[in-house]
Design an enzyme around this catalytic site. Structure first.
Site, mmCIF file in Angstrom:
data_model
loop_
_atom_site.group_PDB
_atom_site.id
_atom_site.type_symbol
_atom_site.label_atom_id
_atom_site.label_comp_id
_atom_site.label_asym_id
_atom_site.label_seq_id
_atom_site.Cartn_x
_atom_site.Cartn_y
_atom_site.Cartn_z
ATOM 1 N N HIS A 216 0.818 -1.085 -0.051
ATOM 2 C CA HIS A 216 0.148 -0.080 0.034
ATOM 3 C C HIS A 216 0.853 1.196 -0.156
ATOM 4 O O HIS A 216 1.811 1.417 0.636
ATOM 5 C CB HIS A 216 -0.955 -0.023 1.368
ATOM 6 C CG HIS A 216 -2.137 -0.839 1.295
ATOM 7 N ND1 HIS A 216 -2.013 -2.160 0.958
ATOM 8 C CD2 HIS A 216 -3.312 -0.649 1.494
ATOM 9 C CE1 HIS A 216 -3.304 -2.795 1.019
ATOM 10 N NE2 HIS A 216 -4.087 -1.851 1.357
ATOM 11 N N GLU A 219 -2.161 5.996 -0.381
ATOM 12 C CA GLU A 219 -3.358 5.994 -0.288
ATOM 13 C C GLU A 219 -3.704 7.333 0.470
ATOM 14 O O GLU A 219 -4.386 8.150 0.104
ATOM 15 C CB GLU A 219 -3.659 4.838 0.680
ATOM 16 C CG GLU A 219 -5.150 4.802 0.909
ATOM 17 C CD GLU A 219 -5.407 3.573 2.028
ATOM 18 O OE1 GLU A 219 -4.628 3.090 2.462
ATOM 19 O OE2 GLU A 219 -6.767 3.336 2.188
ATOM 20 N N ASP A 298 -11.982 -3.262 1.371
ATOM 21 C CA ASP A 298 -12.645 -3.854 2.618
ATOM 22 C C ASP A 298 -14.337 -3.641 2.278
ATOM 23 O O ASP A 298 -15.008 -2.775 2.915
ATOM 24 C CB ASP A 298 -12.169 -3.082 3.868
ATOM 25 C CG ASP A 298 -10.554 -3.164 4.099
ATOM 26 O OD1 ASP A 298 -10.323 -4.193 4.594
ATOM 27 O OD2 ASP A 298 -10.088 -2.228 3.798
#
Ligand SMILES: Nc1ncnc2[nH]cnc12
Ligand SMILES: [Zn+2]
Length: 357
Positions: A216, A219, A298
């Site tokens: 990641h 973000e 998610d």
């Protein structure tokens, strides 16, 4: 990767915005891969309560509705606090199996033919659940999903970046006896203040072990984190990466290398990376020649699974039509860790889906 963009198998002017009613059906029915899904983030409130009951875990919420009402996030950390609390009901191998099967059923309904699932061992080992329990439950679900639903999958073990690199090394050691069950490693959790270079040594070790590498980056964190994920960790995909657009030199590099970005539009709006979907940069990313893909991150927490991400993004962004749908699905196959022969079969199925357009 590094393949030239190929000709479309259809006339893009026939299913553009002007034929909008056809677009949702086209999006829903196209074969696609999901490359950014935290399996613990697919835990629906109903299943959280069912597992809490099964395992005798007391939750700090009175009901499913009360839990769902708490899903009002202001940023990544406000989400992570609830996400880790939700995962506290996972104790037995069967819990991990049930959670993953629930996801695979939703994925199959969205015509996901392949999924690469993140899992967070440290979220569980910190509570005394052995990594073996986690991996065995997920591995059994993978086999069942392949057999019963025709969905293929891989597992990617993520290190929690708010913990130390030593803790990541320990997790790697604990997981290595189950090496055949995971294809790679990733880096997730609180991004700000935890740059990729904090994990330089453990990623170098994973690279030596032949594991595939993702992280990641970009973000909530700055473009500098994307640069260091590429240059220090040597990742093969960037998860999110939306803040890359703030840095033209970075965009040029990502485009030139056809570095995949696993973008998660509903997540970005729920976590306030963008105020509204209309402000999302997905169309601009494709326009800049980036190898962007659409993913759910998610889905139990952010308002929908993969097709919901496609539908809401295409509704909100007028620049997205059939040509972009085709490109996004194709990117998802190209960016996957599947074999070249498998990718070709999926791309052929995609062409067949669009040939009827
Ligand atoms: N969107 C996200 N960013 C970072 N870590 C995560 N863990 C689960 N979802 C995440
Ligand atoms: Zn994520």
């Amino acid at each position: 990767m590094n393949r030239p963009t190929r000709a479309l198998p259809f006339d893009p002017t026939r299913v553009g915005r002007e034929a909008l009613p056809a677009l949702p059906a086209l999006l829903r029915g196209m074969p696609k891969a999901e490359l950014h899904i935290h399996i613990e983030g697919s835990l629906e409130p109903e299943l959280i309560f069912a597992l809490a009951g099964r395992n005798g875990v007391t939750l700090p919420y009175a009901s499913v509705d009360a839990l769902r009402a708490a899903y009002a996030f202001t940023d990544l950390q406000s989400f992570l606090d609830i996400y880790y609390a939700g995962a506290s009901v996972l104790l037995e191998e069967a819990d991990f199996f049930d959670m993953a099967m629930a996801y695979f059923r939703r994925a199959a309904a969205d015509r996901v033919v392949h999924a690469e699932l993140f899992f967070d061992p440290q979220t569980h080992t910190e509570r005394g659940v052995p990594v073996e329990t986690v991996i065995r439950g997920l591995a059994r679900a993978r086999a069942t999903a392949q057999q019963e639903l025709g969905v293929s999958s891989e597992l990617i073990l993520c290190f929690l970046r708010h913990l130390s690199e030593d803790a990541a090394f320990q997790t790697l050691e604990q997981a290595l006896p189950y090496r055949e069950h995971f294809i790679g490693v990733g880096l997730d959790s609180s991004e700000r203040g935890h740059p990729p270079e904090k994990f330089a040594r453990v990623f170098a070790r994973c690279r030596e072990l032949g594991l595939r590498l993702v992280a990641h980056a970009g973000e909530e964190g700055p473009p500098a984190y994307v640069w260091s994920a590429l240059d220090v960790l040597k990742v093969e995909r960037i998860d999110h990466g939306v803040r890359s657009l703030e840095d033209p030199a970075l965009v040029a590099r990502l485009a030139a290398e056809r570095m995949p970005l696993t973008v998660c539009p509903l997540s970005n709006v729920k976590l306030r990376v963008f105020d509204t979907m209309a402000q999302h940069s997905l169309a601009a990313m494709l326009d800049a020649g980036l190898c962007a893909t659409v993913n759910s991150d998610d889905p139990a927490y952010f308002g929908g699974y993969l097709n919901q991400n496609f539908i809401e993004t295409f509704e909100a962004l007028p620049a997205l039509g059939a040509a972009q749908a085709y490109r996004l699905a194709r990117n998802s196959f190209e960016a996957s860790f599947a074999s070249a022969a498998q990718k070709q079969r999926w791309c052929d199925a995609l062409d067949a889906h669009f040939a009827g357009v």
